[in-house]
Write an enzyme that holds these catalytic residues in place. Sequence first.
Site, PDB file in Angstrom:
ATOM      1  N   HIS A 104       1.653  -2.603  -3.925  1.00 41.81           N
ATOM      2  CA  HIS A 104       0.289  -3.568  -2.920  1.00 41.81           C
ATOM      3  C   HIS A 104       0.212  -4.858  -3.759  1.00 41.81           C
ATOM      4  O   HIS A 104      -0.285  -5.430  -3.349  1.00 41.81           O
ATOM      5  CB  HIS A 104      -1.118  -2.766  -3.036  1.00 41.81           C
ATOM      6  CG  HIS A 104      -1.335  -2.615  -4.421  1.00 41.81           C
ATOM      7  ND1 HIS A 104      -1.159  -1.641  -5.777  1.00 41.81           N
ATOM      8  CD2 HIS A 104      -3.100  -3.567  -4.809  1.00 41.81           C
ATOM      9  CE1 HIS A 104      -1.867  -2.197  -6.499  1.00 41.81           C
ATOM     10  NE2 HIS A 104      -3.292  -2.718  -6.132  1.00 41.81           N
TER      11      HIS A 104
HETATM   12  C1  UD1 Z   1      -7.805  -5.220  -4.463  1.00 39.56           C
HETATM   13  C2  UD1 Z   1      -8.025  -6.569  -5.597  1.00 39.56           C
HETATM   14  C3  UD1 Z   1      -6.650  -5.662  -6.566  1.00 39.56           C
HETATM   15  C4  UD1 Z   1      -6.905  -4.234  -6.451  1.00 39.56           C
HETATM   16  C5  UD1 Z   1      -6.671  -3.285  -5.030  1.00 39.56           C
HETATM   17  C6  UD1 Z   1      -7.284  -2.289  -5.219  1.00 39.56           C
HETATM   18  C7  UD1 Z   1      -8.751  -8.112  -5.802  1.00 39.56           C
HETATM   19  C8  UD1 Z   1      -8.719  -9.994  -5.323  1.00 39.56           C
HETATM   20  N1  UD1 Z   1      -8.169  -7.510  -5.015  1.00 39.56           N
HETATM   21  O1  UD1 Z   1      -7.140  -5.694  -2.983  1.00 39.56           O
HETATM   22  O2  UD1 Z   1      -6.951  -5.930  -7.638  1.00 39.56           O
HETATM   23  O3  UD1 Z   1      -5.044  -3.773  -7.391  1.00 39.56           O
HETATM   24  O4  UD1 Z   1      -8.209  -3.863  -4.777  1.00 39.56           O
HETATM   25  O5  UD1 Z   1      -6.839  -1.238  -3.454  1.00 39.56           O
HETATM   26  O6  UD1 Z   1     -10.248  -7.801  -5.945  1.00 39.56           O
HETATM   27  N2  UD1 Z   1      -8.068  -2.420   3.572  1.00 39.56           N
HETATM   28  C9  UD1 Z   1      -8.223  -1.147   4.556  1.00 39.56           C
HETATM   29  N3  UD1 Z   1      -9.254  -0.042   3.992  1.00 39.56           N
HETATM   30  C10 UD1 Z   1     -10.185  -0.529   3.389  1.00 39.56           C
HETATM   31  C11 UD1 Z   1     -10.017  -2.080   2.278  1.00 39.56           C
HETATM   32  C12 UD1 Z   1      -9.179  -2.824   2.536  1.00 39.56           C
HETATM   33  O7  UD1 Z   1      -7.691  -1.039   5.618  1.00 39.56           O
HETATM   34  O8  UD1 Z   1     -11.440   0.402   2.725  1.00 39.56           O
HETATM   35  C13 UD1 Z   1      -7.397  -3.681   3.638  1.00 39.56           C
HETATM   36  C14 UD1 Z   1      -8.263  -4.532   4.771  1.00 39.56           C
HETATM   37  O9  UD1 Z   1      -6.862  -4.976   5.967  1.00 39.56           O
HETATM   38  C15 UD1 Z   1      -7.703  -5.490   3.194  1.00 39.56           C
HETATM   39  C16 UD1 Z   1      -6.095  -5.382   3.249  1.00 39.56           C
HETATM   40  O10 UD1 Z   1      -7.042  -3.980   3.470  1.00 39.56           O
HETATM   41  O11 UD1 Z   1      -7.550  -6.849   4.112  1.00 39.56           O
HETATM   42  C17 UD1 Z   1      -6.962  -5.940   1.453  1.00 39.56           C
HETATM   43  O12 UD1 Z   1      -8.092  -5.401   1.305  1.00 39.56           O
HETATM   44  P1  UD1 Z   1      -8.570  -6.341   0.158  1.00 39.56           P
HETATM   45  O13 UD1 Z   1      -9.899  -5.405  -0.494  1.00 39.56           O
HETATM   46  O14 UD1 Z   1      -8.947  -7.826   0.768  1.00 39.56           O
HETATM   47  O15 UD1 Z   1      -7.242  -6.422  -1.416  1.00 39.56           O
HETATM   48  P2  UD1 Z   1      -6.513  -5.109  -1.729  1.00 39.56           P
HETATM   49  O16 UD1 Z   1      -5.216  -5.761  -1.358  1.00 39.56           O
HETATM   50  O17 UD1 Z   1      -6.854  -4.044  -1.601  1.00 39.56           O
END
Ligand code: UD1
Length: 367
Positions: free
Chosen positions: A211
């Site tokens: 991821h």
């Molecule tokens: C975040 C953390 C990363 C961690 C990861 C674990 C930062 C910079 N990154 O990355 O260090 O390893 O979490 O999961 O804080 N989304 C959903 N449902 C949710 C949350 C997110 O569908 O509950 C989707 C959204 O489309 C979003 C994408 O996942 O845009 C990425 O989520 P985001 O919180 O931006 O970063 P992660 O890649 O999850």
Amino acid sequence: MTKIKHTLVHIVGARPNFMKAAPVLRALDKYSAKVRQVLVHTGQHYTENMSDVFFTELGIPKPDVNLHVGSGTHAQQTSAIMTAFEPVAMELRPDLTFVYGDVNSTVAAALVCAKLGLKIVHVEAGLRSFDRTMPEEINRLLTDQLADLLFTPSLDGNVNLRREGVAKNKIFFVGNVMIDTLIRFLPAAQQRSQEIRERHGLGEYGIATIHRPANVDDLDTLRPILGALDEISREIKLVFPVHPRTLKNLGDEAKSLTKNMLLLEPLSYLDFLALQASAKLIITDSGGVQEEATYLRVPCLTLRPNTERPVTVTEGTNILIDRNLPRLKKEVKAILKGKKNKHRLPKYWDGKAAERIAKVTIDHLRG
Ligand code: UD1
């Protein structure tokens, strides 16, 4: 005279925060005569399988405050957390605010507290990948500069912090809180292990999780990784719980994968732990999974050029593969032929890190 309790605020937001905060909340609960604990969920992660299920399974109390910030660019997400948390911090004026790990919620809350003159505690301090292209490395560096108490999971953390000029008396080597949670919940996970393996028709299997933005955001990078995993799955079935970030880019690529690659929704803590514990090998780019694999003695191949958790390589079962996919396939073959890793459990990965944190915290509050 009424005795006033100290207020401790804990900030959680993203999936890896939940298993780190759970044991600390629990350990500090034993001092409830002295402290009042307030749990703030930023809402960085918000779906059932990225957030709610962890609260249920790990017995984390319902957050007292949810900031509901949701997803966005780094600036959007970080600033939304800051804007929403500032009035909460101003109202509560906590004696200490605990931030966990290295996600955007961690640095955002730390910045708010620092500007308000409020004391910050960083749990999982001092880890460094020395790779500033990782958003998490920026979050780690800044949070540690702002923190007043820094709890490290391994001694390399102390060395890094000292090098960056953090005063010695702020740094405490306490061990790994993520492993506290693993040790506590491993029996429950093992109880459901057989049922999960039967449900997915698993005999011998490996796990793949990817991821990191550097691996999944660009399809030209993701595609060859998926190709290599698909090839590996012809030799050993691969369970692949797909993170929402990865899912966004997976699209039609998923259709070309063989059925030996078992694509699943993100798993709950107990289901994933159960699968990890019985896996033949794990291929990952996650930080926490490198640690869990080390504890469980499962060979771990990490698709990154570096790690902020070097003890998993020097003492544990982890090998850094970067994106050298021929090497990945070679290492998988070696593991399947029975290659044994060296293994020693890093110091203080013993289930008692949160107790150490609670003790230092209470001593600190006493002055
Ligand atoms: C975040 C953390 C990363 C961690 C990861 C674990 C930062 C910079 N990154 O990355 O260090 O390893 O979490 O999961 O804080 N989304 C959903 N449902 C949710 C949350 C997110 O569908 O509950 C989707 C959204 O489309 C979003 C994408 O996942 O845009 C990425 O989520 P985001 O919180 O931006 O970063 P992660 O890649 O999850």
